[in-house]
Enzyme design. Structure first.
Site, mmCIF file in Angstrom:
data_model
loop_
_atom_site.group_PDB
_atom_site.id
_atom_site.type_symbol
_atom_site.label_atom_id
_atom_site.label_comp_id
_atom_site.label_asym_id
_atom_site.label_seq_id
_atom_site.Cartn_x
_atom_site.Cartn_y
_atom_site.Cartn_z
ATOM 1 N N HIS A 84 0.846 -1.200 0.000
ATOM 2 C CA HIS A 84 0.000 0.000 0.000
ATOM 3 C C HIS A 84 0.875 1.242 0.000
ATOM 4 C CE1 HIS A 84 0.625 -1.331 4.147
ATOM 5 N NE2 HIS A 84 0.658 -0.048 4.485
ATOM 6 N N HIS A 129 0.723 5.194 1.150
ATOM 7 C CA HIS A 129 0.003 6.191 1.939
ATOM 8 C C HIS A 129 0.011 7.508 1.159
ATOM 9 C CE1 HIS A 129 0.402 4.003 5.954
ATOM 10 N NE2 HIS A 129 1.348 3.399 5.240
HETATM 11 P P1 AMP Z 1 2.112 0.283 7.353
HETATM 12 O O1 AMP Z 1 1.990 -1.198 7.064
HETATM 13 O O2 AMP Z 1 3.221 0.609 8.303
HETATM 14 O O3 AMP Z 1 2.205 1.106 6.091
HETATM 15 O O4 AMP Z 1 0.818 0.746 8.138
HETATM 16 C C1 AMP Z 1 -0.455 0.192 7.980
HETATM 17 C C2 AMP Z 1 -1.491 1.277 8.020
HETATM 18 O O5 AMP Z 1 -2.765 0.646 7.916
HETATM 19 C C3 AMP Z 1 -1.530 2.143 9.269
HETATM 20 O O6 AMP Z 1 -1.452 3.502 8.886
HETATM 21 C C4 AMP Z 1 -2.879 1.813 9.925
HETATM 22 O O7 AMP Z 1 -3.455 2.914 10.553
HETATM 23 C C5 AMP Z 1 -3.694 1.342 8.738
HETATM 24 N N1 AMP Z 1 -4.770 0.406 9.007
HETATM 25 C C6 AMP Z 1 -4.702 -0.722 9.777
HETATM 26 N N2 AMP Z 1 -5.882 -1.372 9.749
HETATM 27 C C7 AMP Z 1 -6.701 -0.664 8.931
HETATM 28 C C8 AMP Z 1 -8.058 -0.821 8.487
HETATM 29 N N3 AMP Z 1 -8.810 -1.852 8.867
HETATM 30 N N4 AMP Z 1 -8.568 0.111 7.642
HETATM 31 C C9 AMP Z 1 -7.820 1.158 7.238
HETATM 32 N N5 AMP Z 1 -6.540 1.365 7.631
HETATM 33 C C10 AMP Z 1 -5.994 0.471 8.461
#
Ligand code: AMP
Length: 141
Positions: free
Chosen positions: A103, A105
């Site tokens: 993903h 951001h």
């Molecule tokens: P990263 O893998 O470090 O890029 O971070 C994962 C991101 O996913 C974090 O910013 C979380 O806040 C976000 N996140 C985790 N679970 C969910 C969810 N169910 N829906 C949307 N965002 C999520």
């Protein structure tokens, strides 16, 4: 590198087993709001294809995600009155990755306003619904 885990939380969202505040979808990409935003409008852009991160994604899926991230960045400038946009993308635990489905951001920014630290505060569902509606309307226009 470990193999792709089809039970990660974003795979469940992609299969419709868990909800999300969707802002954009095409045949290769899904984008939805981060539930713990680092700034208003913080969006996650994912390939629909199974990819753990940048290290195993197919080039055409990466291109589709990058193109969608650009569209969302431009739309979020208008919707959130942003003055800039920060893109972040983490790979493996050592690289800061927490959820193991690729993903990007997309985080709208205002001058002098620092991002909240990661995963600090869950945004209210009604706030996320309203933001997703406004962002998706601009993206569909
Ligand atoms: P990263 O893998 O470090 O890029 O971070 C994962 C991101 O996913 C974090 O910013 C979380 O806040 C976000 N996140 C985790 N679970 C969910 C969810 N169910 N829906 C949307 N965002 C999520």
């Amino acid at each position: 590198m470990p193999s792709y885990d089809p039970n990660n939380i974003f795979a469940k969202i992609l299969r419709g087993e868990l909800p999300c505040h969707k802002v954009y979808e095409d045949d290769k990409v899904l984008a939805f709001l981060d539930i713990m935003p680092r700034a208003p409008g913080h969006t996650l852009v994912l390939p629909k294809a199974a990819a753990r991160n940048l290290l195993d994604v197919e080039a055409d899926d990466l291109a589709a995600v990058a193109t969608a991230a650009q569209k969302i960045a431009k739309a979020s400038m208008a919707v959130f009155n942003a003055e800039g946009v920060t893109l972040q993308q983490f790979n493996e635990g050592a690289g800061g990755q927490v959820v193991f489905h690729l993903h990007i951001h997309v985080i709208p920014r205002k001058a002098g306003v620092p991002m909240k630290p990661p995963a600090t505060e869950k945004e209210k569902p009604e706030v996320l619904s309203d933001q997703a509606l406004r962002l998706s309307a601009v993206l569909k226009a």
